[in-house]
Design an enzyme around this catalytic site. Structure first.
Site, PDB file in Angstrom:
ATOM      1  N   GLY A   1      55.726   4.721  10.263  1.00 40.57           N
ATOM      2  CA  GLY A   1      56.414   5.671  11.127  1.00 40.57           C
ATOM      3  C   GLY A   1      57.384   4.975  12.068  1.00 40.57           C
TER       4      GLY A   1
ATOM      5  N   HIS B   1      50.432  10.958  10.795  1.00 47.03           N
ATOM      6  CA  HIS B   1      49.914  10.153   9.676  1.00 47.03           C
ATOM      7  C   HIS B   1      49.995  10.931   8.361  1.00 47.03           C
ATOM      8  CE1 HIS B   1      47.330   8.404  13.033  1.00 47.03           C
ATOM      9  NE2 HIS B   1      47.939   7.345  12.556  1.00 47.03           N
TER      10      HIS B   1
ATOM     11  N   MET C   1      53.374  12.323  18.614  1.00 45.80           N
ATOM     12  CA  MET C   1      51.981  12.355  18.173  1.00 45.80           C
ATOM     13  C   MET C   1      51.434  10.933  18.168  1.00 45.80           C
ATOM     14  SD  MET C   1      51.641  15.243  15.334  1.00 45.80           S
ATOM     15  CE  MET C   1      52.228  16.885  15.687  1.00 45.80           C
TER      16      MET C   1
ATOM     17  N   LEU D   1      43.290  10.271  12.320  1.00 42.55           N
ATOM     18  CA  LEU D   1      44.542  10.757  11.738  1.00 42.55           C
ATOM     19  C   LEU D   1      45.011  12.067  12.362  1.00 42.55           C
ATOM     20  CD1 LEU D   1      43.774  10.062   7.959  1.00 42.55           C
ATOM     21  CD2 LEU D   1      44.925   8.575   9.619  1.00 42.55           C
ATOM     22  N   HIS D   2      46.308  12.186  12.516  1.00 42.19           N
ATOM     23  CA  HIS D   2      46.927  13.428  12.963  1.00 42.19           C
ATOM     24  C   HIS D   2      48.143  13.676  12.077  1.00 42.19           C
ATOM     25  CE1 HIS D   2      49.611  10.612  14.892  1.00 42.19           C
ATOM     26  NE2 HIS D   2      48.584  10.092  15.555  1.00 42.19           N
TER      27      HIS D   2
ATOM     28  N   SER E   1      47.362   8.780  18.323  1.00 41.04           N
ATOM     29  CA  SER E   1      45.903   8.870  18.449  1.00 41.04           C
ATOM     30  C   SER E   1      45.498   8.717  19.911  1.00 41.04           C
ATOM     31  CB  SER E   1      45.227   7.788  17.605  1.00 41.04           C
ATOM     32  OG  SER E   1      45.645   7.916  16.264  1.00 41.04           O
ATOM     33  N   ARG E   2      46.285   7.963  20.680  1.00 46.37           N
ATOM     34  CA  ARG E   2      45.932   7.737  22.091  1.00 46.37           C
ATOM     35  C   ARG E   2      46.162   8.979  22.962  1.00 46.37           C
ATOM     36  NH1 ARG E   2      47.902   2.143  21.171  1.00 46.37           N
ATOM     37  NH2 ARG E   2      46.080   0.804  21.334  1.00 46.37           N
TER      38      ARG E   2
ATOM     39  N   GLY F   1      43.441   5.038  11.554  1.00 44.13           N
ATOM     40  CA  GLY F   1      42.560   6.199  11.548  1.00 44.13           C
ATOM     41  C   GLY F   1      42.804   7.144  12.716  1.00 44.13           C
TER      42      GLY F   1
ATOM     43  N   ASP G   1      56.651   3.636  15.972  1.00 42.94           N
ATOM     44  CA  ASP G   1      56.476   2.211  16.226  1.00 42.94           C
ATOM     45  C   ASP G   1      57.700   1.493  15.642  1.00 42.94           C
ATOM     46  OD1 ASP G   1      53.731   2.300  17.385  1.00 42.94           O
ATOM     47  OD2 ASP G   1      53.333   3.225  15.455  1.00 42.94           O
TER      48      ASP G   1
HETATM   49  O1  PAF Z   1      50.654   1.436  13.190  1.00 42.20           O
HETATM   50  C1  PAF Z   1      49.432   1.222  13.074  1.00 42.20           C
HETATM   51  O2  PAF Z   1      48.609   2.142  13.076  1.00 42.20           O
HETATM   52  C2  PAF Z   1      48.942  -0.210  12.946  1.00 42.20           C
HETATM   53  O3  PAF Z   1      49.670  -1.073  13.764  1.00 42.20           O
HETATM   54  C3  PAF Z   1      48.900  -0.724  11.497  1.00 42.20           C
HETATM   55  C4  PAF Z   1      50.303  -0.799  10.903  1.00 42.20           C
HETATM   56  C5  PAF Z   1      48.033   0.180  10.660  1.00 42.20           C
HETATM   57  C6  PAF Z   1      48.311  -2.138  11.450  1.00 42.20           C
HETATM   58  O4  PAF Z   1      47.001  -2.157  11.949  1.00 42.20           O
END
Ligand code: PAF
Length: 286
Positions: A147, A37, A184, A33-34, A186-187, A31, A150
Protein backbone atom coordinates in the site's frame (compact mmCIF):
# COMPACT_ATOMS: atom_id res chain seq x y z
CA UNK A 1 -8.02 -21.18 1.44
CA UNK A 2 -4.96 -23.11 2.56
CA UNK A 3 -3.45 -22.19 5.91
CA UNK A 4 0.31 -22.62 5.90
CA UNK A 5 2.55 -22.21 8.93
CA UNK A 6 5.94 -23.53 7.87
CA UNK A 7 8.42 -22.26 5.29
CA UNK A 8 8.53 -25.72 3.79
CA UNK A 9 4.75 -25.85 3.28
CA UNK A 10 4.82 -22.46 1.52
CA UNK A 11 7.67 -23.52 -0.74
CA UNK A 12 5.72 -26.62 -1.74
CA UNK A 13 2.56 -24.57 -2.31
CA UNK A 14 4.31 -22.11 -4.64
CA UNK A 15 6.21 -24.88 -6.43
CA UNK A 16 2.93 -26.67 -7.19
CA UNK A 17 1.38 -23.49 -8.65
CA UNK A 18 4.48 -22.71 -10.69
CA UNK A 19 4.58 -26.29 -11.97
CA UNK A 20 0.99 -25.83 -13.14
CA UNK A 21 1.99 -22.64 -14.96
CA UNK A 22 0.34 -20.26 -12.49
CA UNK A 23 1.93 -17.03 -11.24
CA UNK A 24 1.84 -16.13 -7.54
CA UNK A 25 1.24 -12.74 -5.89
CA UNK A 26 2.17 -12.09 -2.27
CA UNK A 27 0.47 -9.53 -0.02
CA UNK A 28 2.66 -9.16 3.09
CA UNK A 29 0.76 -7.95 6.18
CA UNK A 30 1.06 -7.80 9.94
CA UNK A 31 -2.56 -8.93 10.30
CA UNK A 32 -5.50 -7.26 12.10
CA UNK A 33 -6.77 -6.92 8.57
CA UNK A 34 -9.03 -4.11 7.43
CA UNK A 35 -10.26 -2.92 4.06
CA UNK A 36 -6.93 -1.40 3.06
CA UNK A 37 -5.42 -4.90 3.32
CA UNK A 38 -8.27 -6.71 1.61
CA UNK A 39 -8.15 -4.13 -1.21
CA UNK A 40 -4.49 -5.08 -1.70
CA UNK A 41 -5.47 -8.75 -1.85
CA UNK A 42 -8.20 -8.10 -4.42
CA UNK A 43 -5.84 -5.89 -6.45
CA UNK A 44 -3.18 -8.62 -6.32
CA UNK A 45 -5.53 -10.93 -8.22
CA UNK A 46 -5.21 -8.56 -11.21
CA UNK A 47 -1.47 -9.19 -11.31
CA UNK A 48 -1.13 -12.96 -10.82
CA UNK A 49 -3.13 -16.19 -11.03
CA UNK A 50 -3.15 -16.93 -7.29
CA UNK A 51 -2.74 -14.74 -4.21
CA UNK A 52 -1.13 -15.60 -0.89
CA UNK A 53 -1.26 -13.27 2.13
CA UNK A 54 1.35 -13.43 4.85
CA UNK A 55 0.27 -12.51 8.36
CA UNK A 56 3.21 -11.95 10.69
CA UNK A 57 3.79 -9.27 13.32
CA UNK A 58 7.49 -8.80 12.64
CA UNK A 59 9.42 -8.15 15.88
CA UNK A 60 12.53 -6.78 14.16
CA UNK A 61 10.74 -3.70 12.85
CA UNK A 62 9.65 -2.55 16.32
CA UNK A 63 11.97 -0.53 18.56
CA UNK A 64 12.32 -1.52 22.26
CA UNK A 65 9.78 1.13 23.38
CA UNK A 66 7.30 0.47 20.59
CA UNK A 67 4.04 -1.47 20.53
CA UNK A 68 5.12 -4.99 19.45
CA UNK A 69 3.46 -6.66 22.47
CA UNK A 70 0.21 -4.74 22.28
CA UNK A 71 0.01 -4.64 18.45
CA UNK A 72 -3.56 -5.85 17.71
CA UNK A 73 -3.90 -9.47 16.62
CA UNK A 74 -6.95 -11.41 15.41
CA UNK A 75 -6.00 -14.62 13.66
CA UNK A 76 -9.45 -16.09 13.07
CA UNK A 77 -10.89 -12.76 11.88
CA UNK A 78 -7.88 -12.31 9.59
CA UNK A 79 -8.32 -15.74 8.04
CA UNK A 80 -11.99 -15.05 7.28
CA UNK A 81 -11.15 -11.69 5.69
CA UNK A 82 -8.27 -13.05 3.62
CA UNK A 83 -10.48 -15.86 2.38
CA UNK A 84 -13.33 -13.49 1.51
CA UNK A 85 -10.83 -11.32 -0.37
CA UNK A 86 -9.99 -14.27 -2.61
CA UNK A 87 -6.64 -15.42 -1.20
CA UNK A 88 -5.78 -18.98 -2.14
CA UNK A 89 -3.48 -19.32 0.87
CA UNK A 90 -2.40 -17.57 4.04
CA UNK A 91 1.08 -17.92 5.55
CA UNK A 92 1.10 -17.49 9.33
CA UNK A 93 4.56 -18.36 10.63
CA UNK A 94 5.67 -18.13 14.26
CA UNK A 95 8.61 -15.91 15.22
CA UNK A 96 10.73 -19.07 15.66
CA UNK A 97 9.77 -20.21 12.17
CA UNK A 98 10.88 -16.91 10.64
CA UNK A 99 14.01 -16.13 12.64
CA UNK A 100 16.83 -18.49 13.64
CA UNK A 101 18.31 -17.83 17.10
CA UNK A 102 20.65 -14.81 17.06
CA UNK A 103 20.49 -13.98 13.34
CA UNK A 104 23.43 -11.87 12.23
CA UNK A 105 22.25 -10.72 8.79
CA UNK A 106 20.13 -7.65 8.12
CA UNK A 107 19.13 -5.90 4.93
CA UNK A 108 19.69 -2.12 4.90
CA UNK A 109 18.64 0.21 2.09
CA UNK A 110 20.95 3.02 3.08
CA UNK A 111 19.91 6.19 1.31
CA UNK A 112 16.13 6.10 1.65
CA UNK A 113 15.91 4.84 5.23
CA UNK A 114 17.43 7.50 7.44
CA UNK A 115 14.88 10.33 7.27
CA UNK A 116 11.07 10.65 7.54
CA UNK A 117 9.94 7.57 9.52
CA UNK A 118 13.54 6.29 9.66
CA UNK A 119 14.75 9.30 11.67
CA UNK A 120 12.66 8.47 14.74
CA UNK A 121 12.51 4.69 14.14
CA UNK A 122 16.12 3.61 13.59
CA UNK A 123 15.51 -0.16 13.31
CA UNK A 124 12.23 0.10 11.42
CA UNK A 125 13.25 -0.15 7.77
CA UNK A 126 16.05 -2.66 8.36
CA UNK A 127 13.49 -4.88 10.06
CA UNK A 128 11.04 -4.42 7.18
CA UNK A 129 13.63 -5.07 4.46
CA UNK A 130 14.93 -8.12 6.27
CA UNK A 131 11.50 -9.71 6.71
CA UNK A 132 10.32 -8.79 3.21
CA UNK A 133 13.52 -10.24 1.70
CA UNK A 134 12.96 -13.43 3.70
CA UNK A 135 9.31 -13.61 2.60
CA UNK A 136 10.31 -13.15 -1.03
CA UNK A 137 12.84 -16.00 -0.69
CA UNK A 138 10.42 -18.29 1.13
CA UNK A 139 7.32 -17.64 -0.95
CA UNK A 140 9.09 -17.32 -4.29
CA UNK A 141 6.35 -14.95 -5.47
CA UNK A 142 6.31 -13.36 -8.92
CA UNK A 143 4.57 -10.18 -7.77
CA UNK A 144 4.14 -8.46 -4.38
CA UNK A 145 1.62 -5.74 -3.59
CA UNK A 146 2.15 -2.95 -1.01
CA UNK A 147 0.00 0.00 0.00
CA UNK A 148 1.02 3.60 -0.65
CA UNK A 149 0.06 4.58 2.88
CA UNK A 150 3.55 3.37 3.75
CA UNK A 151 5.01 5.35 0.85
CA UNK A 152 8.56 5.29 2.20
CA UNK A 153 8.37 1.53 2.81
CA UNK A 154 7.23 1.01 -0.79
CA UNK A 155 10.08 3.16 -2.17
CA UNK A 156 12.62 1.31 -0.03
CA UNK A 157 11.33 -2.11 -1.07
CA UNK A 158 11.44 -1.11 -4.74
CA UNK A 159 15.06 -0.05 -4.24
CA UNK A 160 15.95 -3.28 -2.42
CA UNK A 161 14.41 -5.35 -5.22
CA UNK A 162 16.32 -3.37 -7.82
CA UNK A 163 19.64 -3.43 -5.97
CA UNK A 164 19.53 -7.10 -4.97
CA UNK A 165 17.92 -8.46 -8.16
CA UNK A 166 14.87 -10.06 -6.61
CA UNK A 167 12.81 -11.54 -9.46
CA UNK A 168 9.67 -9.97 -7.98
CA UNK A 169 7.54 -7.24 -9.54
CA UNK A 170 6.48 -4.67 -6.96
CA UNK A 171 3.01 -3.16 -7.31
CA UNK A 172 1.96 -0.11 -5.30
CA UNK A 173 -1.70 0.33 -4.41
CA UNK A 174 -3.34 3.68 -3.54
CA UNK A 175 -3.94 4.57 0.09
CA UNK A 176 -7.40 3.65 1.40
CA UNK A 177 -9.33 6.09 3.60
CA UNK A 178 -12.35 5.89 5.89
CA UNK A 179 -15.34 7.91 4.58
CA UNK A 180 -14.25 10.84 6.80
CA UNK A 181 -10.71 10.85 5.39
CA UNK A 182 -8.78 8.99 8.11
CA UNK A 183 -6.27 6.57 6.59
CA UNK A 184 -7.10 2.97 7.40
CA UNK A 185 -4.58 1.52 9.84
CA UNK A 186 -4.54 -1.32 12.33
CA UNK A 187 -3.33 1.24 14.89
CA UNK A 188 -6.61 3.20 14.57
CA UNK A 189 -7.93 0.55 16.99
CA UNK A 190 -5.93 2.28 19.76
CA UNK A 191 -7.75 5.61 19.34
CA UNK A 192 -10.48 6.85 21.73
CA UNK A 193 -13.42 8.65 20.03
CA UNK A 194 -11.87 12.04 20.91
CA UNK A 195 -8.46 11.00 19.61
CA UNK A 196 -10.05 9.68 16.45
CA UNK A 197 -11.61 13.13 15.86
CA UNK A 198 -8.22 14.77 16.39
CA UNK A 199 -6.64 12.23 14.01
CA UNK A 200 -8.68 13.73 11.16
CA UNK A 201 -6.34 16.73 11.37
CA UNK A 202 -3.77 14.75 9.36
CA UNK A 203 -5.91 14.16 6.28
CA UNK A 204 -7.49 17.63 6.56
CA UNK A 205 -4.07 19.33 6.67
CA UNK A 206 -2.91 17.30 3.66
CA UNK A 207 -6.15 18.11 1.81
CA UNK A 208 -5.60 21.81 2.51
CA UNK A 209 -1.98 21.68 1.28
CA UNK A 210 -3.16 19.79 -1.81
CA UNK A 211 -5.91 22.38 -2.48
CA UNK A 212 -3.36 25.21 -2.15
CA UNK A 213 -1.05 23.37 -4.56
CA UNK A 214 -3.89 22.93 -7.06
CA UNK A 215 -4.70 26.63 -6.71
CA UNK A 216 -1.14 27.45 -7.81
CA UNK A 217 0.97 27.56 -4.64
CA UNK A 218 4.43 26.22 -5.54
CA UNK A 219 6.51 27.24 -2.54
CA UNK A 220 7.45 24.10 -0.61
CA UNK A 221 8.28 25.99 2.57
CA UNK A 222 4.85 27.65 2.62
CA UNK A 223 3.08 24.29 2.29
CA UNK A 224 5.40 22.64 4.82
CA UNK A 225 4.64 25.42 7.32
CA UNK A 226 0.91 25.05 6.65
CA UNK A 227 1.03 21.32 7.42
CA UNK A 228 3.04 21.76 10.58
CA UNK A 229 0.87 24.64 11.74
CA UNK A 230 -2.39 22.71 11.35
CA UNK A 231 -0.97 19.72 13.23
CA UNK A 232 0.65 21.74 16.02
CA UNK A 233 -2.62 23.58 16.60
CA UNK A 234 -4.10 20.38 18.08
CA UNK A 235 -3.01 19.88 21.70
CA UNK A 236 -3.08 16.08 21.66
CA UNK A 237 -0.77 15.86 18.63
CA UNK A 238 3.03 15.77 18.82
CA UNK A 239 4.49 16.19 15.33
CA UNK A 240 7.26 13.81 14.31
CA UNK A 241 7.53 15.30 10.81
CA UNK A 242 5.54 17.35 8.32
CA UNK A 243 7.53 17.21 5.11
CA UNK A 244 7.50 17.82 1.38
CA UNK A 245 9.82 15.39 -0.38
CA UNK A 246 10.63 14.33 -3.93
CA UNK A 247 8.23 11.45 -4.62
CA UNK A 248 11.07 9.40 -6.16
CA UNK A 249 14.16 10.09 -4.03
CA UNK A 250 12.28 11.12 -0.83
CA UNK A 251 14.75 13.99 -0.42
CA UNK A 252 13.30 17.27 0.92
CA UNK A 253 11.94 19.65 -1.72
CA UNK A 254 13.19 23.15 -0.93
CA UNK A 255 11.96 26.29 -2.64
CA UNK A 256 9.88 25.84 -5.78
CA UNK A 257 7.96 22.61 -6.34
CA UNK A 258 8.90 21.54 -9.86
CA UNK A 259 8.60 17.73 -9.75
CA UNK A 260 6.21 15.09 -8.33
CA UNK A 261 6.17 15.85 -4.62
CA UNK A 262 4.95 13.85 -1.66
CA UNK A 263 3.48 15.66 1.32
CA UNK A 264 3.94 13.33 4.28
CA UNK A 265 3.14 13.64 7.97
CA UNK A 266 3.75 11.51 11.05
CA UNK A 267 2.51 12.29 14.54
CA UNK A 268 2.14 10.82 17.98
CA UNK A 269 -1.43 11.10 19.19
CA UNK A 270 -1.76 9.96 22.82
CA UNK A 271 0.88 7.26 22.34
CA UNK A 272 -0.36 6.11 18.92
CA UNK A 273 1.80 6.71 15.88
CA UNK A 274 -0.18 7.86 12.83
CA UNK A 275 1.12 8.58 9.35
CA UNK A 276 -0.52 9.95 6.22
CA UNK A 277 0.63 11.27 2.87
CA UNK A 278 -0.46 12.49 -0.52
CA UNK A 279 1.26 13.14 -3.83
CA UNK A 280 0.38 16.78 -4.45
CA UNK A 281 -2.03 17.27 -7.32
CA UNK A 282 -2.47 13.54 -7.87
CA UNK A 283 -4.81 12.17 -5.16
CA UNK A 284 -7.49 14.00 -3.28
CA UNK A 285 -6.85 13.39 0.43
CA UNK A 286 -9.59 13.81 3.01
O1 PAF B 1 3.39 -2.85 5.98
C1 PAF B 1 3.41 -3.78 6.81
O2 PAF B 1 2.38 -4.22 7.32
C2 PAF B 1 4.76 -4.37 7.21
O3 PAF B 1 5.74 -3.39 7.32
C3 PAF B 1 5.22 -5.52 6.30
C4 PAF B 1 5.49 -5.02 4.89
C5 PAF B 1 4.18 -6.61 6.28
C6 PAF B 1 6.53 -6.12 6.83
O4 PAF B 1 6.37 -6.63 8.12
Amino acid sequence: MEILRSREAVRRWTAAHHAAGRTVALVPTMGFLHRAHTDLMRAAADHADVVIASIFVNPTQFGPDEDFDRYPRDESGDLEKAKAAGCAAAFLPSVAEMYPPNPSTRVTVATLSTHLCGASRPVFFDGICTIVAKLFHIVGCDVAVFGEKDFQQLAIIRRMVRDLDFPVRIVGHPLVREPDGLTMSSRNAYLSPAQRRDALTLSKALAEADARFRAGERDADTLRALLRGRLEAVGSIAVDYAELVDAETLQPVLGAIDRPTLAAVAVDLGGTRLIDNTVLGRDRPG
